[in-house]
Design a protein around this motif. Sequence first.
Motif, mmCIF file in Angstrom:
data_model
loop_
_atom_site.group_PDB
_atom_site.id
_atom_site.type_symbol
_atom_site.label_atom_id
_atom_site.label_comp_id
_atom_site.label_asym_id
_atom_site.label_seq_id
_atom_site.Cartn_x
_atom_site.Cartn_y
_atom_site.Cartn_z
ATOM 1 N N LYS A 234 0.816 -1.212 0.000
ATOM 2 C CA LYS A 234 0.000 0.000 0.000
ATOM 3 C C LYS A 234 0.850 1.263 0.000
ATOM 4 C CE LYS A 234 -4.091 -2.011 2.212
ATOM 5 N NZ LYS A 234 -5.034 -1.931 3.338
ATOM 6 N N SER A 235 2.119 1.109 0.339
ATOM 7 C CA SER A 235 3.019 2.263 0.345
ATOM 8 C C SER A 235 3.538 2.617 -1.049
ATOM 9 C CB SER A 235 4.212 1.985 1.259
ATOM 10 O OG SER A 235 4.919 0.826 0.831
ATOM 11 N N MET A 236 3.253 1.758 -2.033
ATOM 12 C CA MET A 236 3.696 2.037 -3.396
ATOM 13 C C MET A 236 2.996 3.282 -3.933
ATOM 14 S SD MET A 236 3.570 -1.911 -4.819
ATOM 15 C CE MET A 236 3.857 -1.466 -6.539
ATOM 16 N N SER A 237 3.646 3.954 -4.883
ATOM 17 C CA SER A 237 3.035 5.138 -5.486
ATOM 18 C C SER A 237 1.878 4.721 -6.392
ATOM 19 C CB SER A 237 4.076 5.900 -6.313
ATOM 20 O OG SER A 237 4.433 5.162 -7.469
ATOM 21 N N ALA A 238 1.025 5.693 -6.705
ATOM 22 C CA ALA A 238 -0.115 5.411 -7.584
ATOM 23 C C ALA A 238 0.350 4.876 -8.932
ATOM 24 C CB ALA A 238 -0.953 6.679 -7.770
ATOM 25 N N ASP A 239 1.410 5.467 -9.487
ATOM 26 C CA ASP A 239 1.931 5.022 -10.784
ATOM 27 C C ASP A 239 2.453 3.593 -10.701
ATOM 28 O OD1 ASP A 239 1.307 7.391 -12.013
ATOM 29 O OD2 ASP A 239 3.320 8.243 -11.860
ATOM 30 N N GLU A 240 3.095 3.231 -9.581
ATOM 31 C CA GLU A 240 3.620 1.879 -9.421
ATOM 32 C C GLU A 240 2.491 0.855 -9.325
ATOM 33 O OE1 GLU A 240 7.879 2.420 -7.072
ATOM 34 O OE2 GLU A 240 6.010 2.677 -5.937
ATOM 35 N N ILE A 241 1.449 1.194 -8.585
ATOM 36 C CA ILE A 241 0.310 0.281 -8.438
ATOM 37 C C ILE A 241 -0.390 0.087 -9.783
ATOM 38 C CG2 ILE A 241 -1.986 0.025 -7.420
ATOM 39 C CD1 ILE A 241 -0.889 1.387 -4.910
ATOM 40 N N LEU A 242 -0.682 1.188 -10.453
ATOM 41 C CA LEU A 242 -1.365 1.109 -11.738
ATOM 42 C C LEU A 242 -0.505 0.379 -12.767
ATOM 43 C CD1 LEU A 242 -3.826 1.833 -13.422
ATOM 44 C CD2 LEU A 242 -2.770 4.051 -13.915
ATOM 45 N N GLY A 243 0.799 0.663 -12.764
ATOM 46 C CA GLY A 243 1.707 0.023 -13.706
ATOM 47 C C GLY A 243 1.768 -1.481 -13.488
ATOM 48 N N SER A 244 1.763 -1.906 -12.233
ATOM 49 C CA SER A 244 1.822 -3.334 -11.917
ATOM 50 C C SER A 244 0.579 -4.054 -12.411
ATOM 51 C CB SER A 244 1.995 -3.527 -10.410
ATOM 52 O OG SER A 244 2.067 -4.903 -10.101
ATOM 53 N N ILE A 245 -0.585 -3.425 -12.235
ATOM 54 C CA ILE A 245 -1.837 -4.046 -12.656
ATOM 55 C C ILE A 245 -1.943 -4.042 -14.186
ATOM 56 C CG2 ILE A 245 -4.352 -3.823 -12.595
ATOM 57 C CD1 ILE A 245 -4.019 -2.811 -9.717
ATOM 58 N N ASP A 246 -1.534 -2.943 -14.808
ATOM 59 C CA ASP A 246 -1.511 -2.907 -16.284
ATOM 60 C C ASP A 246 -0.631 -4.012 -16.830
ATOM 61 O OD1 ASP A 246 -3.179 -0.712 -16.393
ATOM 62 O OD2 ASP A 246 -1.570 0.743 -16.697
ATOM 63 N N GLU A 247 0.525 -4.206 -16.208
ATOM 64 C CA GLU A 247 1.461 -5.244 -16.650
ATOM 65 C C GLU A 247 0.849 -6.636 -16.486
ATOM 66 O OE1 GLU A 247 6.140 -6.398 -15.876
ATOM 67 O OE2 GLU A 247 4.933 -5.729 -14.184
#
Length: 250
Positions: A234-247
Motif C-alpha cells: 500500500k506504500s507504493m506510489s499510484a503510478d507503481e500500483i497502476l503500472g503493476s496491474i496494467d502489466e
Amino acid sequence: MGKQMLFVSSQKGFAVSAIINALSKDGYVVESSVPSMAAMGLGNMVNEEVVVLYYIDDDVRQHSQSLTSLRDIIKNREKCRLYLVGSKDECDTVLKFIPKKIVTGMFLKPVNAKDIVARLASDAQRGSATGKRRILVVDDDGMALRTMNSILSSHYDVFMANSGVNAISFLAQNNVDLILLDYEMPVVSGLQVMEMLHSEENTKNIPVIFLTAKDDKDTVMKVLAAKPVRYLLKSMSADEILGSIDEFFL
C-alpha cells in the motif's frame, strides 16, 4: 451483419492473414486498413460496436497524425474496443499518441490467432460498454477503497467491498477479471476470503492480488505462501500500483 472489425496493418504477411482468417471464422466482418487511413476507415463504420485491431509492423512514428485522429474518434464513440499487437517497444510507441486508458488490451508478439479470438470473445461477454477490465477491491478501510478507486478508475471498471463477506456476496451475482484483496482484515481475513473463493466453482479461477501495508519478511512470506498472482504494498506510489496491474493484464 456480423461483428465488425477494423484491422489496421501496413503489410499483409502470413501472421496478419492467419489472424484475419481466424477472426472471419469467428464471425467478424473484417475491414482492412493501412495506418494512414485507419481514422477514416473507423469514421465510416456505422455499426454500434466496432473492434479495432492494430497490428504494428512498421515505424508508427510516421503515422503520428493518423494515430491522433484515430484516438479522437475512439474517444467519441460510445462502443469501440482498441487492441494493439506488437512488441513491448512498439506498443509503448503507440501509447505516446493514444493514451493507455482507451486501449482495451495488448498482445505481445509472437501471438497466436486463437488467443486473440478467445480474448475478444471474453471481453465481449463481460458486457462492458467501455471494454474495460473489471476489478473488485476488497478492504475494510474506506480511505484505502477510495484511494484505489481513484488510482484505477481511469483504466478499469472498479467495484468496492468493505469486507470479505460483502465481496463473496458481490461475486455471487457479478463477474470480475481481478480481485485486489486486503491481506489483513477483521472478522474474515484476506487469506480466509481467498480460501472461500477457491472453494467455489464460479470464483476459483479469478486471479487475486494481495494488498498489504506491511513489508516485513514474515508478512511477505505469509502472503507469498497463499500463492496470489502477485502482491502490492500500500506504500507504493499510484503510478507503481497502476503500472503493476496494467502489466498483469498484458
